[in-house]
Design an enzyme around this catalytic site. Structure first.
Site, PDB file in Angstrom:
ATOM      1  N   ASP A  68     103.974  48.507  34.185  1.00 39.84           N
ATOM      2  CA  ASP A  68     104.470  49.875  34.069  1.00 39.84           C
ATOM      3  C   ASP A  68     105.760  49.859  33.248  1.00 39.84           C
ATOM      4  OD1 ASP A  68     105.654  52.332  34.491  1.00 39.84           O
ATOM      5  OD2 ASP A  68     105.398  52.310  36.675  1.00 39.84           O
ATOM      6  N   VAL A 122     101.578  57.817  30.227  1.00 45.25           N
ATOM      7  CA  VAL A 122     102.882  57.156  30.212  1.00 45.25           C
ATOM      8  C   VAL A 122     104.007  58.192  30.109  1.00 45.25           C
ATOM      9  CG1 VAL A 122     102.937  56.656  27.718  1.00 45.25           C
ATOM     10  CG2 VAL A 122     104.115  55.146  29.291  1.00 45.25           C
ATOM     11  N   ASP A 123     103.744  59.277  29.431  1.00 40.76           N
ATOM     12  CA  ASP A 123     104.718  60.375  29.310  1.00 40.76           C
ATOM     13  C   ASP A 123     105.088  60.915  30.690  1.00 40.76           C
ATOM     14  OD1 ASP A 123     106.262  62.330  28.113  1.00 40.76           O
ATOM     15  OD2 ASP A 123     104.585  63.510  27.330  1.00 40.76           O
ATOM     16  N   THR A 167      96.438  55.192  22.733  1.00 41.11           N
ATOM     17  CA  THR A 167      95.197  54.553  23.200  1.00 41.11           C
ATOM     18  C   THR A 167      94.696  55.090  24.545  1.00 41.11           C
ATOM     19  OG1 THR A 167      96.243  52.699  24.363  1.00 41.11           O
ATOM     20  CG2 THR A 167      95.806  52.411  22.006  1.00 41.11           C
TER      21      THR A 167
HETATM   22  N1  AR6 Z   1     103.399  52.205  31.587  1.00 40.47           N
HETATM   23  C1  AR6 Z   1     102.875  51.678  30.448  1.00 40.47           C
HETATM   24  N2  AR6 Z   1     101.755  52.134  29.871  1.00 40.47           N
HETATM   25  C2  AR6 Z   1     101.120  53.165  30.475  1.00 40.47           C
HETATM   26  C3  AR6 Z   1     101.593  53.767  31.664  1.00 40.47           C
HETATM   27  C4  AR6 Z   1     102.793  53.248  32.222  1.00 40.47           C
HETATM   28  N3  AR6 Z   1     103.332  53.741  33.342  1.00 40.47           N
HETATM   29  N4  AR6 Z   1     100.718  54.756  32.012  1.00 40.47           N
HETATM   30  C5  AR6 Z   1      99.745  54.769  31.084  1.00 40.47           C
HETATM   31  N5  AR6 Z   1      99.970  53.803  30.156  1.00 40.47           N
HETATM   32  P1  AR6 Z   1      98.602  57.927  27.189  1.00 40.47           P
HETATM   33  P2  AR6 Z   1      98.414  58.792  24.369  1.00 40.47           P
HETATM   34  C6  AR6 Z   1      99.182  53.427  28.964  1.00 40.47           C
HETATM   35  O1  AR6 Z   1      97.405  58.717  27.553  1.00 40.47           O
HETATM   36  O2  AR6 Z   1      97.033  58.256  24.267  1.00 40.47           O
HETATM   37  C7  AR6 Z   1     100.233  62.473  27.435  1.00 40.47           C
HETATM   38  O3  AR6 Z   1      99.763  63.503  28.244  1.00 40.47           O
HETATM   39  C8  AR6 Z   1      97.718  53.792  28.925  1.00 40.47           C
HETATM   40  O4  AR6 Z   1      96.935  52.810  29.591  1.00 40.47           O
HETATM   41  O5  AR6 Z   1      99.769  57.935  28.091  1.00 40.47           O
HETATM   42  O6  AR6 Z   1      99.380  58.485  23.273  1.00 40.47           O
HETATM   43  C9  AR6 Z   1     101.221  62.967  26.378  1.00 40.47           C
HETATM   44  O7  AR6 Z   1     101.999  64.041  26.823  1.00 40.47           O
HETATM   45  C10 AR6 Z   1      97.446  53.795  27.424  1.00 40.47           C
HETATM   46  O8  AR6 Z   1      97.110  52.475  26.989  1.00 40.47           O
HETATM   47  O9  AR6 Z   1      99.170  58.383  25.721  1.00 40.47           O
HETATM   48  C11 AR6 Z   1     100.318  63.354  25.262  1.00 40.47           C
HETATM   49  O10 AR6 Z   1      99.831  64.673  25.419  1.00 40.47           O
HETATM   50  C12 AR6 Z   1      98.794  54.148  26.806  1.00 40.47           C
HETATM   51  O11 AR6 Z   1      99.742  54.117  27.861  1.00 40.47           O
HETATM   52  C13 AR6 Z   1      99.176  62.376  25.345  1.00 40.47           C
HETATM   53  O12 AR6 Z   1      99.146  61.939  26.703  1.00 40.47           O
HETATM   54  C14 AR6 Z   1      98.825  55.508  26.154  1.00 40.47           C
HETATM   55  O13 AR6 Z   1      98.100  56.438  26.937  1.00 40.47           O
HETATM   56  C15 AR6 Z   1      99.418  61.168  24.493  1.00 40.47           C
HETATM   57  O14 AR6 Z   1      98.270  60.357  24.512  1.00 40.47           O
END
Ligand code: AR6
Length: 168
Positions: free
Chosen positions: A9, A32-33, A121
């Protein structure tokens, strides 16, 4: 720059800056956001709102910085990845820009260590293998006198395996 891979995380990582995979609104979301805003607290969102009032939305591939609030990092760098629609060349360039512009911004802040999630991703459906290759290439090609270490934080097994192979 040294490159490290950590599974876990990103909100728990010790680093001067952590990068957020945000959206253009900068007002938070899931993935992650959501995790960063939950763990970092309201100060991050307040600053995002101020940035929006000043410059409007954040374009795809660009990066802005806020406080890291309650996180142990000094800064959160918010970058907006592309949604994958199969336009490989265009969307790959935009994803590369996310890494490049985040590193440039970090450098301007005298950041020594920076942690990246696997931008685009998750919800944005960018193919993980290609995204990993772009991330690693962009970081390896970025020569910095300021940044000492880049940490790739992989949350899921698939990304961890991809990055292990890429970094071997
Ligand atoms: N720590 C590290 N990586 C993480 C965590 C964490 N706590 N949680 C998820 N991931 P995503 P995107 C990984 O969907 O595709 C949001 O709603 C996850 O496994 O967070 O860029 C934003 O507001 C994946 O590999 O981001 C945008 O609307 C990676 O983080 C949209 O999602 C990215 O997944 C952005 O989509």
């Amino acid at each position: 720059m040294k490159i490290e891979l950590i599974k876990g995380d990103i909100t728990k990582i010790k680093s001067d800056a952590i990068v957020n995979a945000a959206n253009s609104s900068l007002l938070g979301g899931g993935g992650v956001d959501g995790a960063i805003h939950r763990a970092g607290g309201i100060d991050i969102l307040d600053e995002c709102r101020r940035i929006r009032n000043r410059q409007g939305k954040c374009n795809i591939g660009e990066a802005v910085v806020t406080t890291a609030g309650n996180l142990s990092a000094k800064y959160v760098i918010h970058t907006v990845g592309p949604v994958w629609n199969g336009h490989e060349e265009k969307e790959s360039k935009l994803l590369a820009n996310c890494y490049h512009n985040s590193l440039k911004l970090a450098e301007s802040l005298d950041v020594k260590t920076i942690a990246f999630p696997n931008i685009s991703t998750g919800v944005y459906r960018f193919p993980k293998e290609l995204a990993g290759k772009i991330a690693v290439d962009e970081v390896r090609n970025f020569k910095s006198e300021v940044i000492e270490k880049v940490i790739f934080v992989c949350f899921d097994d698939e990304n961890e395996l991809i990055y292990k192979k890429l970094l071997d």
